[in-house]
Design a protein around this motif. Structure first.
Motif, PDB file in Angstrom:
ATOM      1  N   UNK A  39       0.799  -1.222   0.000  1.00  0.00           N
ATOM      2  CA  UNK A  39       0.000   0.000   0.000  1.00  0.00           C
ATOM      3  C   UNK A  39       0.834   1.277   0.000  1.00  0.00           C
ATOM      4  N   UNK A  40       2.026   1.239   0.561  1.00  0.00           N
ATOM      5  CA  UNK A  40       2.873   2.435   0.610  1.00  0.00           C
ATOM      6  C   UNK A  40       4.086   2.343  -0.305  1.00  0.00           C
ATOM      7  N   UNK A  41       4.123   1.360  -1.176  1.00  0.00           N
ATOM      8  CA  UNK A  41       5.277   1.153  -2.058  1.00  0.00           C
ATOM      9  C   UNK A  41       5.349   2.238  -3.122  1.00  0.00           C
ATOM     10  N   UNK A  42       6.560   2.619  -3.472  1.00  0.00           N
ATOM     11  CA  UNK A  42       6.753   3.604  -4.527  1.00  0.00           C
ATOM     12  C   UNK A  42       6.414   3.037  -5.898  1.00  0.00           C
ATOM     13  N   UNK A  43       6.735   1.776  -6.123  1.00  0.00           N
ATOM     14  CA  UNK A  43       6.436   1.075  -7.375  1.00  0.00           C
ATOM     15  C   UNK A  43       5.412  -0.008  -7.059  1.00  0.00           C
ATOM     16  N   UNK A  44       4.157   0.412  -6.929  1.00  0.00           N
ATOM     17  CA  UNK A  44       3.106  -0.479  -6.444  1.00  0.00           C
ATOM     18  C   UNK A  44       2.890  -1.695  -7.339  1.00  0.00           C
ATOM     19  N   UNK A  45       2.882  -1.517  -8.658  1.00  0.00           N
ATOM     20  CA  UNK A  45       2.641  -2.649  -9.562  1.00  0.00           C
ATOM     21  C   UNK A  45       3.728  -3.708  -9.420  1.00  0.00           C
ATOM     22  N   UNK A  46       4.971  -3.280  -9.346  1.00  0.00           N
ATOM     23  CA  UNK A  46       6.078  -4.231  -9.198  1.00  0.00           C
ATOM     24  C   UNK A  46       6.008  -4.918  -7.841  1.00  0.00           C
ATOM     25  N   UNK A  47       5.685  -4.155  -6.799  1.00  0.00           N
ATOM     26  CA  UNK A  47       5.546  -4.729  -5.460  1.00  0.00           C
ATOM     27  C   UNK A  47       4.456  -5.796  -5.452  1.00  0.00           C
ATOM     28  N   UNK A  48       3.303  -5.481  -6.042  1.00  0.00           N
ATOM     29  CA  UNK A  48       2.196  -6.436  -6.073  1.00  0.00           C
ATOM     30  C   UNK A  48       2.564  -7.691  -6.861  1.00  0.00           C
ATOM     31  N   UNK A  49       3.304  -7.518  -7.951  1.00  0.00           N
ATOM     32  CA  UNK A  49       3.710  -8.662  -8.765  1.00  0.00           C
ATOM     33  C   UNK A  49       4.589  -9.622  -7.962  1.00  0.00           C
ATOM     34  N   UNK A  50       5.647  -9.095  -7.354  1.00  0.00           N
ATOM     35  CA  UNK A  50       6.578  -9.964  -6.638  1.00  0.00           C
ATOM     36  C   UNK A  50       5.997 -10.471  -5.326  1.00  0.00           C
ATOM     37  N   UNK A  51       5.202  -9.673  -4.675  1.00  0.00           N
ATOM     38  CA  UNK A  51       4.531 -10.145  -3.468  1.00  0.00           C
ATOM     39  C   UNK A  51       3.595 -11.303  -3.812  1.00  0.00           C
ATOM     40  N   UNK A  52       2.873 -11.179  -4.917  1.00  0.00           N
ATOM     41  CA  UNK A  52       1.973 -12.246  -5.346  1.00  0.00           C
ATOM     42  C   UNK A  52       2.707 -13.534  -5.660  1.00  0.00           C
ATOM     43  N   UNK A  85      16.977 -10.047  -1.991  1.00  0.00           N
ATOM     44  CA  UNK A  85      15.613 -10.421  -1.603  1.00  0.00           C
ATOM     45  C   UNK A  85      14.673 -10.291  -2.790  1.00  0.00           C
ATOM     46  N   UNK A  86      13.877 -11.331  -3.007  1.00  0.00           N
ATOM     47  CA  UNK A  86      12.913 -11.314  -4.098  1.00  0.00           C
ATOM     48  C   UNK A  86      11.595 -10.682  -3.651  1.00  0.00           C
ATOM     49  N   UNK A  87      11.250 -10.906  -2.395  1.00  0.00           N
ATOM     50  CA  UNK A  87       9.935 -10.513  -1.898  1.00  0.00           C
ATOM     51  C   UNK A  87       9.995  -9.151  -1.214  1.00  0.00           C
ATOM     52  N   UNK A  88       9.017  -8.297  -1.517  1.00  0.00           N
ATOM     53  CA  UNK A  88       9.007  -6.955  -0.890  1.00  0.00           C
ATOM     54  C   UNK A  88       8.620  -6.985   0.574  1.00  0.00           C
TER      55      UNK A  88
END
Length: 88
Positions: A39-52, A85-88
């Protein structure tokens, strides 16, 4: 004959694309947890991709928007090809 083949190929393409979309859709658990995590990530799309990706593999996501990775050792220990680290 060419028309039948072209029609067959078109049907296969449509079916495979709908299967691909369904397989790429995340689970509701991962989507909600990663939404909070990123929710507070600067690059939200990339964060969501790798978190997923990490969530699907580990079946958990640490709480909060940063840190707390000790709550989920699998998530914490996943590394990319550079050893970071791969995961945010």
């Amino acid at each position: 004959m060419k028309l039948v083949f072209a029609t067959f190929m078109l049907v296969c393409l449509v079916l495979s694309s709908s299967f691909f979309e369904a397989s790429m859709a995340g689970s509701p658990f991962c989507d909600s947890k990663c939404g909070v995590r990123c929710s507070k990530a600067g690059y939200k799309e990339r964060c969501l991709k790798y978190c997923g990706i990490c969530c699907e593999k580990c079946h958990c996501v640490p709480s909060g928007t940063y840190g707390n990775k000790d709550e989920c050792p699998c998530y914490r220990d996943l590394k990319n090809s550079k050893g970071e680290d791969k995961c945010p």
